[in-house]
Design a protein around this motif. Structure first.
Motif, PDB file in Angstrom:
ATOM      1  N   PHE A  26      21.601  38.803  40.922  1.00  0.00           N
ATOM      2  CA  PHE A  26      23.031  39.122  40.881  1.00  0.00           C
ATOM      3  C   PHE A  26      23.784  37.829  40.636  1.00  0.00           C
ATOM      4  N   ARG A  27      24.349  37.718  39.448  1.00  0.00           N
ATOM      5  CA  ARG A  27      25.055  36.494  39.084  1.00  0.00           C
ATOM      6  C   ARG A  27      26.525  36.800  38.808  1.00  0.00           C
ATOM      7  N   LEU A  28      27.374  36.045  39.455  1.00  0.00           N
ATOM      8  CA  LEU A  28      28.801  36.130  39.154  1.00  0.00           C
ATOM      9  C   LEU A  28      29.084  35.192  37.994  1.00  0.00           C
ATOM     10  N   ASP A  29      29.398  35.759  36.851  1.00  0.00           N
ATOM     11  CA  ASP A  29      29.701  34.936  35.682  1.00  0.00           C
ATOM     12  C   ASP A  29      31.157  34.480  35.756  1.00  0.00           C
ATOM     13  N   ASN A  30      31.409  33.575  36.658  1.00  0.00           N
ATOM     14  CA  ASN A  30      32.779  33.091  36.871  1.00  0.00           C
ATOM     15  C   ASN A  30      33.111  31.990  35.873  1.00  0.00           C
ATOM     16  N   THR A  31      33.098  32.347  34.591  1.00  0.00           N
ATOM     17  CA  THR A  31      33.346  31.380  33.534  1.00  0.00           C
ATOM     18  C   THR A  31      34.826  31.169  33.264  1.00  0.00           C
ATOM     19  N   ASN A  32      35.674  31.958  33.906  1.00  0.00           N
ATOM     20  CA  ASN A  32      37.116  31.744  33.784  1.00  0.00           C
ATOM     21  C   ASN A  32      37.706  31.709  35.186  1.00  0.00           C
ATOM     22  N   PRO A  33      37.692  30.551  35.820  1.00  0.00           N
ATOM     23  CA  PRO A  33      38.123  30.450  37.216  1.00  0.00           C
ATOM     24  C   PRO A  33      39.592  30.798  37.432  1.00  0.00           C
ATOM     25  N   GLU A  36      39.312  34.118  38.880  1.00  0.00           N
ATOM     26  CA  GLU A  36      38.414  34.336  40.012  1.00  0.00           C
ATOM     27  C   GLU A  36      39.179  34.290  41.338  1.00  0.00           C
ATOM     28  N   ARG A  37      38.861  35.211  42.230  1.00  0.00           N
ATOM     29  CA  ARG A  37      39.415  35.252  43.575  1.00  0.00           C
ATOM     30  C   ARG A  37      38.290  35.564  44.549  1.00  0.00           C
ATOM     31  N   GLN A  38      38.303  34.936  45.700  1.00  0.00           N
ATOM     32  CA  GLN A  38      37.273  35.178  46.698  1.00  0.00           C
ATOM     33  C   GLN A  38      37.251  36.637  47.117  1.00  0.00           C
ATOM     34  N   SER A  39      38.430  37.269  47.171  1.00  0.00           N
ATOM     35  CA  SER A  39      38.486  38.677  47.577  1.00  0.00           C
ATOM     36  C   SER A  39      37.787  39.562  46.562  1.00  0.00           C
ATOM     37  N   TYR A  40      37.880  39.200  45.261  1.00  0.00           N
ATOM     38  CA  TYR A  40      37.189  39.977  44.235  1.00  0.00           C
ATOM     39  C   TYR A  40      35.676  39.887  44.432  1.00  0.00           C
ATOM     40  N   GLU A  41      35.209  38.672  44.686  1.00  0.00           N
ATOM     41  CA  GLU A  41      33.775  38.455  44.858  1.00  0.00           C
ATOM     42  C   GLU A  41      33.249  39.277  46.039  1.00  0.00           C
ATOM     43  N   SER A  42      33.985  39.265  47.134  1.00  0.00           N
ATOM     44  CA  SER A  42      33.560  40.031  48.313  1.00  0.00           C
ATOM     45  C   SER A  42      33.519  41.515  48.006  1.00  0.00           C
ATOM     46  N   ARG A  60      25.927  31.944  41.069  1.00  0.00           N
ATOM     47  CA  ARG A  60      27.170  31.859  40.292  1.00  0.00           C
ATOM     48  C   ARG A  60      26.908  30.989  39.074  1.00  0.00           C
ATOM     49  N   SER A  61      27.561  31.308  37.991  1.00  0.00           N
ATOM     50  CA  SER A  61      27.440  30.452  36.814  1.00  0.00           C
ATOM     51  C   SER A  61      27.945  29.048  37.101  1.00  0.00           C
ATOM     52  N   PRO A 180      24.380  40.677  35.196  1.00  0.00           N
ATOM     53  CA  PRO A 180      25.632  39.991  34.908  1.00  0.00           C
ATOM     54  C   PRO A 180      26.804  40.929  35.111  1.00  0.00           C
ATOM     55  N   LEU A 181      27.714  40.552  35.979  1.00  0.00           N
ATOM     56  CA  LEU A 181      28.878  41.384  36.222  1.00  0.00           C
ATOM     57  C   LEU A 181      30.091  40.694  35.627  1.00  0.00           C
ATOM     58  N   HIS A 182      30.487  41.177  34.476  1.00  0.00           N
ATOM     59  CA  HIS A 182      31.616  40.581  33.786  1.00  0.00           C
ATOM     60  C   HIS A 182      32.462  41.696  33.227  1.00  0.00           C
ATOM     61  N   ASP A 183      33.633  41.365  32.756  1.00  0.00           N
ATOM     62  CA  ASP A 183      34.506  42.364  32.144  1.00  0.00           C
ATOM     63  C   ASP A 183      33.873  42.827  30.847  1.00  0.00           C
ATOM     64  N   GLU A 184      33.618  44.127  30.739  1.00  0.00           N
ATOM     65  CA  GLU A 184      32.925  44.646  29.574  1.00  0.00           C
ATOM     66  C   GLU A 184      33.809  44.664  28.334  1.00  0.00           C
ATOM     67  N   GLU A 185      35.108  44.486  28.490  1.00  0.00           N
ATOM     68  CA  GLU A 185      36.002  44.630  27.355  1.00  0.00           C
ATOM     69  C   GLU A 185      36.095  43.328  26.577  1.00  0.00           C
ATOM     70  N   LYS A 186      35.381  43.261  25.479  1.00  0.00           N
ATOM     71  CA  LYS A 186      35.307  42.030  24.692  1.00  0.00           C
ATOM     72  C   LYS A 186      36.683  41.609  24.191  1.00  0.00           C
ATOM     73  N   GLU A 187      37.443  42.559  23.684  1.00  0.00           N
ATOM     74  CA  GLU A 187      38.725  42.212  23.084  1.00  0.00           C
ATOM     75  C   GLU A 187      39.686  41.662  24.124  1.00  0.00           C
ATOM     76  N   GLU A 188      39.569  42.160  25.375  1.00  0.00           N
ATOM     77  CA  GLU A 188      40.509  41.736  26.399  1.00  0.00           C
ATOM     78  C   GLU A 188      40.050  40.488  27.123  1.00  0.00           C
ATOM     79  N   GLY A 189      38.745  40.256  27.164  1.00  0.00           N
ATOM     80  CA  GLY A 189      38.240  39.153  27.970  1.00  0.00           C
ATOM     81  C   GLY A 189      37.705  37.997  27.183  1.00  0.00           C
TER      82      GLY A 189
END
Length: 596
Positions: A26-33, A36-42, A60-61, A180-189
Motif C-alpha cells: 500500500f503506497r501513498l503516491d503523495n507526489t503533489n504535497p 496532501e493532508r494527514q486526515s486524508y491519509e488516515s 509513501r513515495s 497505488p492509490l491516486h486520483d484516477e482522473e488523468k485530465e484533472e490530476g
C-alpha cells in the motif's frame, strides 16, 4: 476519500497478490504535497480496513526523496533530461504543437546550475521544471518531453512510513503487486501536476487546518515517481486503469534509461456507474456546497457512503472479482451490485416486525388463553445460529389484544382466516371502520364497507390454535399494546401482564435515499447541480421491542418492508412511567430490483 472506483483497484490488487502468494504494497503516491493532508491519509487507511484489505507493507513515495534527486541528477549528467524555465503557458503550447523548448539544448553545466536552484527553492528555481529528453515529435503527446520534477511547497513535518521492512530491497519479495492509490482522473490530476507551480500555492496550503509550516522543494511528478518506486520496491505487476495507457511508453523509457528493473504493466478499465460521478473534484464540490451531508452521505459513491447505505464489503469484493480486470469500458447499473449484496446479507440479517404508525388497528382476540405467555424464536428462521448483539433469539409476548398495520386491516373481511406471524391463525368476526365524518360503522353497512375514505379502528377475531398456516393467504405482523404505548380497555380482561418487564416503545425512522443523480450520465455542458437527487423518502413506523438490543450499524430485515441498516439509535426514559423510548434511524438498503 476513496470511492468505489478506488475500491476496484484495491480489491483487484489484493486478489492477485493473494492468489499468487505475493506481497501487497500500500503506497501513498503523495507526489503533489500541496494536496496532501494527514486526515486524508488516515481516512484512506480506514476505508481500506472497512473493505477488509490488510496490506503487507505500507510506504509513501516521499520516502524516496533522496533516490529521486540522485536519479534526476544522473539523467541531467547523461544528457537524458534538461531543466526548463519556459513560462507555463508557453511550455504547454509547445508540447501541444511538438515544438522543442529553447532550453532543450542547455549544456549539462547549465542544467546542473538550474537544478541546484530548484533544490534550494530559490526564485530562479521556482520557475524551473526538469523534463525528460524523449521526442517532441512523438504522436503520443505524453512522450513529448514530459515533466519529471517541479517545485512545490511541502510540509516540513512529513515523517517516514518505515515499519521495519526493508522496502528498498527487491530480494525480499516473491510476486509483488503494488496498490497505488491516486486520483484516477488523468485530465484533472496528472496533467495539472506536470505543469509549473502557480503563484499563490503556498498561501493556499496555509489556509488548511491540517497544513503546517511549508518549504519550497523539488518534487517528482507522478509520471516519474511510479516507474522509479515500482522498480525499487520490487513490484512485479503494476495494475493501472486504461487511461494511463498513453503513459506506458514513458514509464518504460524511464526504467530503461536509468537501468532500473522493469515492471510488467497491465491495464484494465476503470469502473463507471449510472446516476453517479466518480470525479473526486465533483464529489468534493458537492460536499463543499452542502448538496450532500458529507462524504458518507448514503447517495455518495464513496466507500463510506455505500457502506452506510448497507453495502456489505464482502458483496463489493464478490462484485469486483466477478467483473475482473476487464479492459471493456461500460456503465454499470447499481442494481447488479445491490442484487449481489442482497445475497450476502440475507443470511446475516436478523428478522423483526414493524407496523405503520398511522392508525394502527386494535385487534381483540377470543378463544385463546387468558393469561399471557412468552414464546422464544430465533432471530432468523433459516439460520438459527445467527447471533447479533450477543443474542440469537427474541421473545414474543402473547396477549389477547394486539395491534396490526392499517393496510393489513383494510384488506381484511369478515370470515377471513389469516395468520398472526409466529403465533396462530385467526378468523375475522367483526370489523369497525370510521368514515371521514368520524362516525363509526361496522362492516356490512353499505355506507362504509369498502370505502376508500374510511379507516379500520377495531377488529374482533377468534384464535384458531389448530389452524394450518400453510393454507392461509396472508401472514401479518402484530405488536402487543404496550409496544405502541397503549393499555387494555377496562372490562375486556387479560392483556399485558403487569408483572412482565415493560417493553420498550421503538420508533422507527426509515429513509430511502436512492442514487446520487437523477440522470444516468452527466454529459459535457451539464451542470451537476441540476441533477442532484433530493427525493429522499421517509417513513415512520412502530418497531418490534426486540430491536432495543440491536447495535448500531447492524443490517436487519423488517419483514415485508425490506432490508435496512441501523444508522443511529437514541434512547430516552420517561421519568413519570419509567417507559423506555427508543428512536432508531434506519437506511433502506436497495434490493437490486430494477425500478419501473
Amino acid at each position: 476519500m476513496l470511492h468505489i472506483g478506488h475500491a476496484k483497484a484495491a480489491l483487484l490488487n489484493e486478489y492477485f497478490a493473494r492468489k499468487h502468494n505475493g506481497t501487497l504494497i500500500f503506497r501513498l503516491d503523495n507526489t503533489n504535497p500541496v494536496l496532501e493532508r494527514q486526515s486524508y491519509e488516515s481516512q484512506i487507511y480506514n476505508d481500506l480496513s472497512s473493505l477488509g484489505i490488510r496490506p503487507d507493507i505500507r510506504s509513501r513515495s516521499s520516502d524516496y526523496a533522496k533516490q529521486f534527486s540522485s536519479l534526476i541528477l544522473r539523467l541531467l549528467q547523461e544528457g537524458n533530461a534538461y531543466v526548463d524555465n519556459t513560462p507555463q503557458d508557453t511550455l504547454k503550447l509547445e508540447r501541444m504543437n511538438g515544438i522543442e523548448s529553447k532550453c532543450r539544448t542547455n549544456t549539462v553545466e547549465e542544467n546542473l546550475r538550474l537544478f541546484k536552484h530548484m533544490n534550494e527553492g530559490s526564485k530562479i528555481g521556482r520557475k524551473c521544471v526538469v523534463r525528460a529528453k524523449m521526442n517532441m515529435k512523438d504522436t503520443n503527446k505524453a512522450c513529448r518531453d514530459p515533466v519529471l520534477m517541479r517545485i512545490l511547497p511541502v510540509p516540513t513535518n512529513k515523517s517516514s512510513s518505515s515499519n521495519g521492512n526493508e522496502i528498498n530491497d527487491p530480494k525480499n519479495y516473491n510476486t509483488t503487486t503494488s496498490l497505488p492509490l491516486h486520483d484516477e482522473e488523468k485530465e484533472e490530476g496528472i496533467e495539472e501536476e506536470n505543469q509549473q507551480s502557480k503563484e499563490g500555492e503556498e498561501d493556499k496550503c496555509d489556509d488548511d487546518d491540517d497544513a503546517v509550516s511549508m518549504q519550497w522543494k523539488a518534487f517528482p511528478t507522478y509520471d516519474f515517481c511510479c516507474p522509479v518506486v515500482d522498480s525499487l520496491e520490487g513490484v512485479t505487476h503494476a495494475l493501472r486503469t486504461s487511461e494511463y495507457r498513453d503513459r506506458d511508453k514513458q514509464y518504460k523509457w524511464i526504467q530503461q534509461t536509468l537501468g532500473l528493473r522493469p515492471v510488467l504493466l497491465y491495464d484494465y478499465s476503470k469502473i463507471c456507474f449510472t446516476r453517479t460521478v466518480l470525479s473526486k473534484r465533483k464529489l468534493a464540490y458537492l460536499v463543499a456546497k452542502k448538496m450532500v451531508s458529507g462524504w458518507d452521505d448514503p447517495r455518495m459513491p464513496t466507500i463510506q457512503g455505500i457502506i452506510r447505505q448497507g453495502l456489505d464489503p464482502a458483496a463489493l469484493r464478490d462484485f469486483m472479482i466477478r467483473m475482473g480486470a476487464s479492459k471493456a469500458v461500460n456503465f454499470m447499473e447499481w442494481e447488479k451490485l445491490w442484487a449481489i449484496n442482497r445475497q450476502h446479507i440475507d443470511s446475516k440479517a436478523p428478522r423483526f416486525w414493524a407496523i405503520d404508525d398511522r392508525y394502527p388497528v386494535r385487534v381483540v382476540l377470543d378463544g385463546g388463553a387468558k393469561e399471557p405467555r412468552n414464546k422464544v424464536v430465533p432471530l432468523h428462521r433459516k439460520f438459527q445460529d445467527l447471533t447479533v448483539g450477543g443474542r440469537s433469539n427474541k421473545t414474543l409476548h402473547f396477549t389477547p389484544i394486539v395491534y396490526i398495520d392499517q393496510r393489513d386491516a383494510n384488506e381484511s373481511f369478515i370470515g377471513e382466516e389469516l395468520t398472526l406471524m409466529s403465533r396462530a391463525n385467526i378468523v375475522i368476526n367483526n370489523i369497525t371502520r370510521r368514515r371521514a365524518d368520524n362516525e363509526e360503522r361496522e362492516d356490512g353497512d353499505s355506507s362504509v364497507s369498502g370505502s376508500s375514505s374510511s379507516i379500520v379502528t377495531e377488529i374482533r377475531a377468534t384464535l384458531n390454535l389448530t389452524g394450518d398456516f400453510k393454507r392461509t393467504k396472508r401472514k401479518i405482523q402484530w405488536l402487543r399494546p404496550r409496544c405502541i404505548g397503549q393499555t387494555n380497555r377496562e372490562g375486556e380482561g387479560g392483556g399485558d401482564d403487569d408483572n412482565d418487564d415493560e417493553p420498550a416503545i421503538v420508533q422507527l425512522i426509515m429513509k430511502d435515499y436512492g442514487p446520487l443523480l437523477t440522470k444516468d450520465k452527466i454529459e459535457d455542458g451539464d451542470q451537476i447541480d441540476d441533477f442532484i437527487n433530493n427525493d429522499t423518502k421517509q417513513t415512520t413506523a412502530i418497531g418490534d421491542p426486540n430491536l432495543e438490543f440491536i447495535p448500531r450499524n447492524t443490517t436487519i430485515q423488517l419483514e415485508r418492508w425490506g432490508f435496512y441498516r441501523v444508522d443511529a439509535i437514541e434512547r430516552t426514559i420517561t421519568n413519570s412511567s419509567s417507559t423506555r423510548r427508543i428512536k432508531i434511524d434506519l437506511i433502506k438498503i436497495p434490493d437490486g430490483k430494477t425500478k419501473k
